[in-house]
Design a protein around this motif. Structure first.
Motif, PDB file in Angstrom:
ATOM      1  N   SER A 265     -15.610  -1.925  -6.551  1.00 50.66           N
ATOM      2  CA  SER A 265     -15.947  -0.506  -6.410  1.00 50.66           C
ATOM      3  C   SER A 265     -14.755   0.304  -5.928  1.00 50.66           C
ATOM      4  O   SER A 265     -14.745   1.534  -6.061  1.00 50.66           O
ATOM      5  N   ARG A 266     -13.752  -0.368  -5.374  1.00 52.83           N
ATOM      6  CA  ARG A 266     -12.541   0.312  -4.929  1.00 52.83           C
ATOM      7  C   ARG A 266     -11.325  -0.506  -5.337  1.00 52.83           C
ATOM      8  O   ARG A 266     -11.290  -1.719  -5.134  1.00 52.83           O
ATOM      9  N   VAL A 267     -10.329   0.188  -5.886  1.00 56.42           N
ATOM     10  CA  VAL A 267      -9.098  -0.446  -6.355  1.00 56.42           C
ATOM     11  C   VAL A 267      -7.933   0.312  -5.741  1.00 56.42           C
ATOM     12  O   VAL A 267      -7.937   1.549  -5.706  1.00 56.42           O
ATOM     13  N   ASN A 268      -6.937  -0.421  -5.261  1.00 55.18           N
ATOM     14  CA  ASN A 268      -5.771   0.274  -4.705  1.00 55.18           C
ATOM     15  C   ASN A 268      -4.465  -0.404  -5.094  1.00 55.18           C
ATOM     16  O   ASN A 268      -4.400  -1.620  -5.262  1.00 55.18           O
ATOM     17  N   GLY A 269      -3.439   0.433  -5.234  1.00 57.13           N
ATOM     18  CA  GLY A 269      -2.083  -0.047  -5.338  1.00 57.13           C
ATOM     19  C   GLY A 269      -1.468  -0.125  -3.957  1.00 57.13           C
ATOM     20  O   GLY A 269      -2.096   0.224  -2.951  1.00 57.13           O
ATOM     21  N   VAL A 270      -0.190  -0.553  -3.876  1.00 59.72           N
ATOM     22  CA  VAL A 270       0.401  -0.862  -2.580  1.00 59.72           C
ATOM     23  C   VAL A 270       1.492   0.122  -2.170  1.00 59.72           C
ATOM     24  O   VAL A 270       2.272  -0.140  -1.253  1.00 59.72           O
ATOM     25  N   SER A 271       1.566   1.256  -2.847  1.00 55.33           N
ATOM     26  CA  SER A 271       2.364   2.411  -2.423  1.00 55.33           C
ATOM     27  C   SER A 271       1.832   3.587  -3.220  1.00 55.33           C
ATOM     28  O   SER A 271       1.106   3.403  -4.206  1.00 55.33           O
ATOM     29  N   LYS A 272       2.179   4.792  -2.803  1.00 51.40           N
ATOM     30  CA  LYS A 272       1.680   5.955  -3.528  1.00 51.40           C
ATOM     31  C   LYS A 272       2.182   5.958  -4.964  1.00 51.40           C
ATOM     32  O   LYS A 272       1.416   6.212  -5.904  1.00 51.40           O
ATOM     33  N   LEU A 273       3.462   5.673  -5.150  1.00 52.05           N
ATOM     34  CA  LEU A 273       4.007   5.639  -6.506  1.00 52.05           C
ATOM     35  C   LEU A 273       3.369   4.525  -7.318  1.00 52.05           C
ATOM     36  O   LEU A 273       3.031   4.705  -8.489  1.00 52.05           O
TER      37      LEU A 273
END
Length: 714
Positions: A265-273
């Motif tokens: 339900s939630r996905v994230n990368g490891v920096s804003k870029l």
């Protein structure tokens, strides 16, 4: 909240337990340590590789050799114990592999309040081949790789069940462990829960962190291989084979990252870029969703202060910073006292760390009265990291390194995967260059890069060099470790450095992303040489009374004060807690409550939308120069309150603007007129924005506005 289950294929806790290969594992180890520091109820799940990642030996010709000695668990600085059942026997977990049963034992590693469980198949009742399945990390053979990922995902889930651990949040650190979602669905199916409902239950309580910004970095298995390993497993999920495969099927193969995205339900990368780059990468899976709207968040990586801060510098901080500074490491105010440390004290401590590094590595340096400027480049030798960029103009570099009274030394370290021929060629080339008369004594390579040597490097060099091909660096935490120790970063503005660089705390190679990689390399090289010649070297050798480079030390202080409080795992794990864990826990509970009432409702709603969406049509769109919009839309059986209608256009800066349209007239059954206007559209000429109208299915029960990955455009 009860427990968070944190799954990762590798964990870098300490060099004495070498079950990590690089940044992903180090990040996972630091995540676990920070959770322990913050008393976050987290349980880790991974694999105990009997021989770990390979030990690297580099011969005089530069050839990398791969050695695989057995891991000595007794040597681990963290307690490692075999997990036993209630009868004192090893607790065995059964895993299905190609129609046979494979058994795994597990070990518990105690990291403060956090327990890390590691699975291993070296069990007597297994065949010899199966006993060897967990020998090495990231094996080249696809059969072994998929077996390890089944062990990690399915076996790890069964292990937690056997231990009576019931996580509220399941965190997948990279896609290697994504089969855990299938096992969780299977367990619910065994209770009589329909597949689509079980999928929603699993999805609601799962988060996924992706670390890889390039398609080739994601695990992919052929459909034939999936059928071999899951042929007897598909039916246990309560649905047909094709529906199971649809969760990860991309371009005719099964993609583990796609599976992870489909079941989280939630996905994230490891920096804003990296979050933005990931949106572009995932757009090919979700072509109907505008790139800025693709549901990927970001939590920028950090590093564990206690692990990476040099002992001498810690003592210096203990003397000058508030007494509880370590517990308050994420508070910028705590670090302001670094500016008051006398310059000569900070410089002398850095020189001691530098001397220790040189002694340990036995590096021969140019004969000078003072230690020369030392630049470190240490990371996995993948081609996109461009280890040889600094050698692009050998003659110019030779002049830079060997200038009279201003010598510079380059120290390289890192491994290339045994299957990565081009990466190993990079190592061989650096060894050759170190023997070249132009660079002898000025270029060194340190073999068998691991956590112990990484600590010496990030504490002992003067400049940390990072030259990836932008935007292919997801985060790059080694530079954060260097910054904590007062080592200055000189890096392409990629990964975390885009956020960390403030113009006064290091140097930026301000690379423009260019489709012509050779042109980009040429521009980046020129900027790197300019920085060395005009800024870095002059500043380092500009000494005042007492031979202290005052300007350099001021930059060290700015680097520590601006970066240490932000790029640490206390901040990072707190971000995960607030942005990912707490909302996901609440969502998971809500979807499971009242016999899965919400999950069942969402599953039925999605099935209805999918069955009827093909009849949703935008028959007419009118755009007016006063920034007003009118659209005639056929919704068919879909209720008008179950869709969002928006005018969408480009803002001219890779972003989009949106104007919500409301139904103003019903022309016929299922046929509506929508209108809307806005004075805030950030363009002068509406037609330059390429405006369009889209219809998206929505629900208050969705985790985000584009959970169904569907939209109809005009």
């Amino acid at each position: 909240m009860q427990k968070i289950a944190y799954f990762s294929a590798e964990f870098g806790l300490d060099e004495s337990l070498p079950i990590y290969s690089g940044g992903l594992g180090i990040l996972a180890g630091d995540h676990v340590k920070a959770a322990a520091d913050l008393n976050i109820p987290l349980t880790g799940v991974g694999i105990l590789y009997g021989k770990g990642y390979f030990q690297q030996r580099i011969d005089d010709s530069g050839w990398q050799h791969h050695l695989y000695p057995d891991i000595n668990l007794a040597a681990s600085v963290y307690p490692v114990e075999l997990v036993r059942d209630g009868y004192g026997q090893p607790l065995l977990i059964e895993i299905p592999l190609e129609g046979r049963k494979v058994f795994a034992k597990s070990y518990a590693v105690q990291v403060g309040s956090v327990t890390l469980y590691l699975l291993n198949t070296d069990v007597e009742s297994n065949s010899e081949a199966d006993r060897r399945l967990t020998d090495t990390l990231y094996p080249g053979a696809q059969d072994v790789r998929i077996s390890q990922e089944i062990l990690l995902g399915i076996g790890g889930t069964r292990l937690l069940t056997a231990l009576g651990i019931k996580p509220e949040v399941w965190h997948m650190n990279e896609g290697h462990c994504a089969f855990l979602t299938l096992e969780r669905i299977r367990m619910l199916s065994a209770q009589g829960i329909p597949f689509e409902t079980a999928l929603e239950v699993v999805k609601a309580s799962t988060v996924f962190t992706t670390h890889t910004p390039v398609p080739a970095g994601h695990d992919v298995f052929s459909i034939g291989m999936m059928d071999r390993y899951f042929g007897d497993y598909y039916w246990q999920l309560g649905v047909d084979r094709d529906r199971v495969l649809s969760l990860g099927c991309i371009d005719g193969a099964f993609n583990m990252t796609r599976l992870a995205v489909s079941t989280s339900s939630r996905v994230n990368g490891v920096s804003k870029l990296h979050g933005e780059v990931t949106k572009e990468l995932f757009h090919r899976w979700m072509p109907h969703i505008a790139i800025p709207d693709i549901p990927v968040d970001s939590v920028t990586n950090g590093i564990h202060t206690g692990t990476w801060l040099g002992h001498g510098l810690k003592e210096l901080f203990d003397c000058h910073l508030p007494s509880d500074w370590y517990l308050q490491a994420a508070d910028p105010d705590v670090w302001t006292a670094v500016r008051d440390i006398p310059d000569h004290e900070l410089w002398e401590e850095h020189k001691r760390a530098k001397s220790k590094m040189l002694r340990t590595f036995g590096l021969s340096l140019p004969a000078t009265d003072e230690l020369p400027l030392i630049i470190g480049f240490a990371r996995r030798f993948a081609t996109y990291k461009r280890a040889l960029l600094i050698f692009s103009d050998p003659e110019r570099l030779s002049r830079i390194l060997s200038a009279a009274n201003r010598p510079v030394v380059l120290v390289f370290a890192g491994k290339a995967h045994p299957s990565d021929g081009p990466g190993q060629d990079l190592i061989r080339k650096i060894v050759e260059l170190s023997h070249d008369d132009r660079f002898k004594g000025h270029v060194h390579i340190v073999e068998n890069y691991a956590m112990d040597k990484a600590k010496l490097l990030v504490q002992g060099v003067d400049v940390w060099l990072n030259t990836p091909l932008k935007p292919m660096e997801a985060s790059g935490t080694s530079g954060q470790k260097a910054a904590l120790n007062g080592v200055l970063n000189c890096s392409v503005l990629d990964g975390w450095w885009v956020e960390g660089y403030n113009g006064h705390n290091g140097w930026a190679i301000e690379s423009a992303v260019d489709t012509d990689s050779e042109l980009q390399a040429k521009e980046d090289t020129e900027e790197l040489y300019r920085l060395l010649e005009e800024e870095i070297i002059p500043l380092f050798y500009n000494r005042v009374e007492g031979n202290v480079p005052e300007g350099w030390v001021n930059l060290m202080k700015e680097s520590i004060c601006s970066l240490a409080p932000v790029y640490n795992t206390n901040r990072m794990v707190t971000d995960y807690w607030n942005k990912m864990y707490v909302p996901t826990s609440a969502r998971g509970k809500r979807f499971a409550a009242d016999h899965f009432e919400v999950a069942s409702r969402v599953a039925a709603y999605k099935q209805f939308i999918r069955s009827n969406w093909s009849r949703v049509k935008i028959s007419k769109v009118d755009v007016h120069n006063n920034n007003s919009f009118r659209a005639v839309i056929q919704l068919g059986a879909v209720w008008h309150q179950d869709v969002r209608v928006e005018a969408v256009g480009s803002d001219g800066h890779r972003g989009i603007w949106k104007v919500v349209l409301e139904p103003v007239q019903q022309l016929d059954k299922g046929l509506y007129v929508y209108e809307g206007a806005s004075s805030d559209i950030p363009v002068h000429d509406i037609w330059q924005a390429n405006p369009n109208v889209r219809v998206t299915p929505v629900s208050p029960d969705f985790a985000n506005d584009h959970e169904m990955e569907m939209a109809t455009w005009g």
